[in-house]
Every structure is written in structure tokens, then in C-alpha cells.
Design a protein around this motif. Structure first.
Motif, PDB file in Angstrom:
ATOM      1  N   ASN A 157      44.291 -19.859  18.513  1.00  0.00           N
ATOM      2  CA  ASN A 157      43.239 -18.864  18.294  1.00  0.00           C
ATOM      3  C   ASN A 157      42.217 -18.858  19.430  1.00  0.00           C
ATOM      4  N   ILE A 158      41.910 -20.046  19.944  1.00  0.00           N
ATOM      5  CA  ILE A 158      40.965 -20.135  21.065  1.00  0.00           C
ATOM      6  C   ILE A 158      41.543 -19.443  22.300  1.00  0.00           C
ATOM      7  N   ILE A 159      42.826 -19.728  22.597  1.00  0.00           N
ATOM      8  CA  ILE A 159      43.492 -19.110  23.752  1.00  0.00           C
ATOM      9  C   ILE A 159      43.502 -17.583  23.607  1.00  0.00           C
ATOM     10  N   THR A 160      43.865 -17.109  22.417  1.00  0.00           N
ATOM     11  CA  THR A 160      43.948 -15.668  22.180  1.00  0.00           C
ATOM     12  C   THR A 160      42.594 -14.999  22.380  1.00  0.00           C
ATOM     13  N   GLU A 161      41.540 -15.610  21.856  1.00  0.00           N
ATOM     14  CA  GLU A 161      40.213 -15.013  21.962  1.00  0.00           C
ATOM     15  C   GLU A 161      39.732 -14.984  23.417  1.00  0.00           C
ATOM     16  N   ILE A 162      39.985 -16.062  24.151  1.00  0.00           N
ATOM     17  CA  ILE A 162      39.606 -16.095  25.569  1.00  0.00           C
ATOM     18  C   ILE A 162      40.377 -15.014  26.338  1.00  0.00           C
ATOM     19  N   ALA A 163      41.685 -14.889  26.051  1.00  0.00           N
ATOM     20  CA  ALA A 163      42.516 -13.892  26.740  1.00  0.00           C
ATOM     21  C   ALA A 163      42.040 -12.479  26.437  1.00  0.00           C
ATOM     22  N   ARG A 164      41.725 -12.212  25.199  1.00  0.00           N
ATOM     23  CA  ARG A 164      41.263 -10.868  24.828  1.00  0.00           C
ATOM     24  C   ARG A 164      39.959 -10.531  25.534  1.00  0.00           C
ATOM     25  N   GLN A 165      39.041 -11.470  25.571  1.00  0.00           N
ATOM     26  CA  GLN A 165      37.762 -11.220  26.224  1.00  0.00           C
ATOM     27  C   GLN A 165      37.919 -11.080  27.740  1.00  0.00           C
ATOM     28  N   SER A 166      38.813 -11.886  28.320  1.00  0.00           N
ATOM     29  CA  SER A 166      39.070 -11.804  29.758  1.00  0.00           C
ATOM     30  C   SER A 166      39.684 -10.451  30.119  1.00  0.00           C
ATOM     31  N   PHE A 167      40.577  -9.966  29.243  1.00  0.00           N
ATOM     32  CA  PHE A 167      41.147  -8.644  29.471  1.00  0.00           C
ATOM     33  C   PHE A 167      40.056  -7.579  29.477  1.00  0.00           C
ATOM     34  N   MET A 168      39.093  -7.692  28.578  1.00  0.00           N
ATOM     35  CA  MET A 168      38.020  -6.695  28.505  1.00  0.00           C
ATOM     36  C   MET A 168      37.164  -6.698  29.774  1.00  0.00           C
ATOM     37  N   LEU A 193      43.073  -5.328  37.777  1.00  0.00           N
ATOM     38  CA  LEU A 193      43.028  -5.770  36.388  1.00  0.00           C
ATOM     39  C   LEU A 193      43.590  -7.182  36.258  1.00  0.00           C
ATOM     40  N   SER A 194      44.717  -7.428  36.944  1.00  0.00           N
ATOM     41  CA  SER A 194      45.336  -8.756  36.880  1.00  0.00           C
ATOM     42  C   SER A 194      44.430  -9.820  37.494  1.00  0.00           C
ATOM     43  N   GLU A 195      43.812  -9.503  38.630  1.00  0.00           N
ATOM     44  CA  GLU A 195      42.967 -10.472  39.317  1.00  0.00           C
ATOM     45  C   GLU A 195      41.714 -10.795  38.498  1.00  0.00           C
ATOM     46  N   VAL A 196      41.077  -9.761  37.951  1.00  0.00           N
ATOM     47  CA  VAL A 196      39.864  -9.983  37.152  1.00  0.00           C
ATOM     48  C   VAL A 196      40.205 -10.778  35.895  1.00  0.00           C
ATOM     49  N   TYR A 197      41.318 -10.420  35.246  1.00  0.00           N
ATOM     50  CA  TYR A 197      41.741 -11.143  34.042  1.00  0.00           C
ATOM     51  C   TYR A 197      41.962 -12.627  34.350  1.00  0.00           C
ATOM     52  N   SER A 198      42.760 -12.906  35.386  1.00  0.00           N
ATOM     53  CA  SER A 198      43.105 -14.296  35.712  1.00  0.00           C
ATOM     54  C   SER A 198      41.858 -15.112  36.043  1.00  0.00           C
ATOM     55  N   THR A 199      40.953 -14.526  36.828  1.00  0.00           N
ATOM     56  CA  THR A 199      39.725 -15.229  37.198  1.00  0.00           C
ATOM     57  C   THR A 199      38.871 -15.525  35.975  1.00  0.00           C
ATOM     58  N   SER A 200      38.656 -14.518  35.120  1.00  0.00           N
ATOM     59  CA  SER A 200      37.830 -14.702  33.920  1.00  0.00           C
ATOM     60  C   SER A 200      38.461 -15.712  32.971  1.00  0.00           C
ATOM     61  N   PHE A 201      39.791 -15.628  32.816  1.00  0.00           N
ATOM     62  CA  PHE A 201      40.481 -16.536  31.893  1.00  0.00           C
ATOM     63  C   PHE A 201      40.341 -17.988  32.345  1.00  0.00           C
TER      64      PHE A 201
END
Length: 506
Positions: A464-475, A418-426
């Protein structure tokens, strides 16, 4: 003798109620403390490492001693061990409530782990000794269901305590519950133990405790330092060495902690395997679920706790009704249906978005809980009914150790993915977005929680941009982890079809 058994039988449901309270002491604490970690960091000035060990010191001691305490309960008496465990747990809780530093809190959490390791194996062993075989499945089903209620109640109580009182009460809340369990247990829980007590297997006890400690420590540290860390590798090697010594010693000693012949019983082996696979499967959802609720759906701690209620209700319903289905269709097909149902629910959860409405989430969580109940209760019943009443304590310990170690493996592996996929997507998304400072990218790329906190320090538009990118990367990471849950559940279904006899004696 007959009169004593008749009294035990008449009071069996009251005994189960007291057992439920005893289990509640342990389950509530683990979930409440998790909710309180941010508050502990603010009010005690604890470091990130201390926060981790406030949780991990308990897990390490608890996991290391489980087989030892299960064996001691069989020898010296399960009621005695249970009541002593509750006293230790309550005393350490009181001390933890008045800890002045993170170091002292870690120490008292470790002592609480000793108490917890004495409580859990005793509860299931007492149920096995009190209930006749035709009622045991129902009793274990209720025991498993009440565990689910505790898991949901903990975050709600934790949220209320943090909002309305202060952090000391996350430990003080254990005292009245423990008092009720001790007083009522004195009158309502009968003592039981091995009718032909064996000598204590000191070498086997030490080998198992050190091996479990090494494995648990390695799994804990791998989530923080990575699988290639020297200390993690040394922990796993030491665990392998001591487990090998344990097996070799248990094969030759006349008084083993665990009789390896237990595993020749297919219901015992398949039951333990089912519990382990269930723990592995559920980590894909449970590990990320709190993060999803708080950082993606933006619920508070209390609101998150309330939204776990459908999951707990599902576990209670599934566990509480599974015995009827088992008596009609056999263990095999009910546990298989549980794994298949869990796979379907995990697949549906992988379709969640950042704005998925809660009714959708709640329905899937209730279904997931229901099917977990169809796995946990019948599999546990299969394990406990495979052994004589004299060895119920060690059987209960094996069941709990298998679940805990498998869950730890799942958290370590799934957490890393989960951490690796999140970091890469973000980082990929930020690279395509202009105006994001490199320092913020570094911090926010670590986790969705770090991104949300960092975003609050920025101008609203950038935040807001950072938050939205982070939320989508988490998904993106969430989808992978839920699909892992789906895959492990399918494997569990095939495993049970292959190895689990439908009924005892087959």
C-alpha cells in the motif's frame, strides 16, 4: 454529366455515412489493440519488445506510405484506392486473428498499416469532391466528430471483447465492419480523381516514404532507448537527408508528389500548422490519461473506456457545430477559441489529484473534446478548401501525416518527461521511507504500472505504501505534461491569430 452530378449530390449524406464506417474500421482497431496488449502478453507469451512492435509496425508502415497513397488516389481514383485498402485491412485482420506467434502478428499488423494508409486519405478526399463548398465544413465537421466516437468506442469494445470473448476477436471484429463498408461503398461512393492525371513521381515517392519511415522509426525508438541512442540518431539523420532530397527533387520535377507552392497559400499552411499543434497539444493529456484512469483511479479497462465517452461526445459536439460558428465569425477566431479553451481545460486537468471525483474529470474531458473539435474541423476544412478537387488526395494525406508525426513527437517528448519526473519523484519519496527493499525500488521506479504490479507481490502494508507513493509521483509528472499541453495550446492560438486568414480568398 449533369445527371451523374445530380445523383452524386442527392446521395452525398449516404456517402458520408459509408465514409464514416470506413474510417471506423481504422480508428476502432488502433484503440482496441492498445487495450488488449496485456492479454496478448499473457496468452501469446510475447516479449515486451514484440508488444511494442505490434503497435509500432502498423504506425511505421502507415506513416511511411501516407503521401504515396494520397497521390495514387488522385491519379487512379479515390474510391478504387479506398475499397482496395479496406480489402487489404480486412484480409490482414483475419490473418492477425489466427497468428500463432508475436512475430506473425507484427507482420500482419504491418500489412494492416498498408490498408490504413490507403483508407484515410481517400475518405477526406471523397468528402471534398462530393460536397459543395457551402456544405463542406459541416461534412468535415461530422467526419472529425465520428473519429472521436470511434476513439471512445474502441476501448469500450476492447474491454468487452477481452472480458467476454478472447483476443482473436479484437481483429475479427474488423471483418463485419469492413464488409458493410465495401458493399455499401460499391453502390454509394462515386469515384473521383485528378481530371488531368500526372505521371507518377517515383523518386519523390521513394524519398518521402524513406524519410517518413526514418522519422517515424526514430520517434518510436526514442521513447524506448532515449534520444542519444545510436540507432535513433542515425534514423533522424537519414530522415533529414531524404527529406532534403525530397524537397530538392520536388522543386525541379515537372510532376511532383506535393507542389511546394501549396504552402504559399496561407489557409493551407495555417491549417496544417493548426492540426500539427493540436496533435502536439493533446498528447500531454491523452498519453497519460489511460495510465491515470487505470493505475491512479484504479478503473478496469472497460471502466476506463466508458469514462472516455465525455471526451468523444465533446469532440462530436464541437466538430459538428463548428461550421456554423465559422460561417458567422470566420475560421481564425473559432480555431483561436479552440486553442484557448483547450489551454484552460489542460490547466484545470493539472489540478487533478489521486482521488479527484469522476464528475470533475468528466466535465473537463467533455470541455477538452469540445474545443479540440473547434480546432480540428475548421483547420481541416481550411486545408481541403485551399486545394482544387483534383489534388484533394494529397491534401488529405498532408493533413493526416502532419497530425500523426506531431502526435509521435509529442508522445516521445512528453512520455520522456513524464517518465523522468515520475522516476525522480518516486525515488526521492522512497528514500524518505523506511523498509522498502532496494530491488522493489528499482522495478517500481520505472513506471506507475510497474509499481502497482510490484506492490501486489508485497505484504499489504508495504504494498500500500509503494502504491500510494507511485500514484502521487505519477501526479507530479501529470501536472508537468498537462501544463505543457496548456503552453502548446497558447502557442497555437497566437500562431493562428498571426497566420490564418478568416475566410477563403483573403
Amino acid at each position: 454529366m449533369k445527371e451523374n452530378y445530380s445523383k452524386v449530390y442527392r446521395h452525398r449524406w449516404w456517402t458520408l455515412a459509408v465514409i464514416a464506417i470506413s474510417v471506423l474500421v481504422v480508428v476502432l482497431d488502433s484503440t482496441i489493440v492498445n487495450i488488449a496488449l496485456p492479454t496478448l502478453q499473457r496468452e501469446m507469451n510475447t516479449t515486451q519488445s514484440e508488444l511494442q512492435w505490434i503497435i509500432n509496425s502498423y504506425i511505421l508502415v502507415f506513416g511511411s506510405l501516407m503521401l504515396t497513397t494520397g497521390s495514387l488516389g488522385d491519379r487512379f481514383g479515390r474510391k478504387r484506392l479506398l475499397q482496395a485498402g479496406i480489402c487489404i485491412f480486412a484480409g490482414a485482420s483475419a490473418a492477425a486473428a489466427f497468428a500463432s506467434t508475436g512475430g506473425w502478428l507484427i507482420l500482419w499488423r504491418a500489412v494492416m498499416g498498408i490498408g490504413g494508409a490507403m483508407i484515410l486519405p481517400s475518405t477526406l478526399a471523397i468528402i471534398t469532391s462530393v460536397f459543395p463548398e457551402n456544405e463542406r465544413g459541416r461534412a468535415i465537421g461530422l467526419w472529425a466528430g465520428l473519429n472521436g466516437i470511434g476513439i471512445a468506442l474502441g476501448p469500450i469494445l476492447g474491454g468487452l471483447i477481452i472480458d467476454k470473448l478472447d483476443w482473436h476477436w479484437i481483429f475479427l471484429i474488423n471483418l463485419p465492419v469492413a464488409a458493410v463498408a465495401i458493399i455499401s461503398g460499391f453502390f454509394l461512393i462515386p469515384d473521383s480523381k485528378d481530371s488531368h492525371p500526372r505521371k507518377i513521381d517515383i523518386p519523390g515517392t521513394l524519398f518521402s516514404a524513406v524519410g517518413l519511415a526514418g522519422l517515424t522509426y526514430g520517434l518510436i525508438q526514442s521513447g524506448r532507448d532515449g534520444w542519444s541512442d545510436t540507432l535513433v540518431i542515425v534514423s533522424f539523420i537519414s530522415a533529414a537527408v531524404f527529406f532534403t532530397l525530397f524537397i530538392l527533387w520536388e522543386r525541379r520535377t515537372a510532376h511532383p508528389v506535393i507542389e511546394l507552392s501549396f504552402f504559399k497559400n496561407r489557409r493551407f499552411s495555417a491549417g496544417v500548422g493548426a492540426v500539427c499543434l493540436m496533435a502536439l497539444a493533446m498528447t500531454g493529456v491523452s498519453f497519460g490519461l489511460t495510465l491515470y484512469m487505470q493505475f491512479v483511479q484504479q478503473y478496469t479497462a472497460l471502466e476506463t473506456g466508458i469514462r472516455f465517452i465525455p471526451l468523444a461526445a465533446g469532440v462530436m459536439l464541437g466538430s459538428g457545430t463548428s461550421h456554423r460558428m465559422v460561417s458567422r465569425f470566420g475560421t481564425t477566431w473559432i480555431v483561436v477559441s479552440g486553442f484557448i479553451g483547450a489551454a484552460v481545460m489542460a490547466g484545470l486537468a493539472s489540478l487533478w489529484k489521486t482521488d479527484t471525483p469522476y464528475w470533475n474529470i468528466g466535465v473537463i474531458l467533455s470541455g477538452f473534446g469540445f474545443f479540440l473539435g473547434y480546432i480540428a474541423a475548421p483547420a481541416t476544412t481550411a486545408v481541403m478548401s485551399s486545394l482544387s478537387g483534383d489534388r484533394a488526395g494529397i491534401g488529405s494525406a498532408m493533413n493526416t501525416v502532419g497530425r500523426m508525426i506531431s502526435g509521435s513527437i509529442g508522445i516521445a517528448v512528453v512520455g520522456s518527461i513524464l517518465s523522468e519526473v515520475y522516476s525522480t519523484s518516486f525515488r526521492e519519496a522512497v528514500a524518505l521511507t523506511a523498509g522498502i527493499p532496494a530491488a522493489i525500488t528499482e522495478v517500481a521506479g520505472d513506471s506507475v504500472g510497474a509499481a502497482v504490479v510490484a506492490a501486489q507481490l508485497l505484504p499489504p502494508e508495504t504494498g500500500n505504501i509503494i502504491t500510494e507513493i507511485a500514484r502521487q509521483s505519477f501526479m507530479d509528472g501529470w501536472q508537468i505534461t498537462t501544463l505543457i499541453t496548456c503552453g502548446v495550446s497558447v502557442i497555437g492560438a497566437f500562431f493562428i491569430m498571426q497566420f490564418m486568414p478568416a475566410r477563403a480568398g483573403k
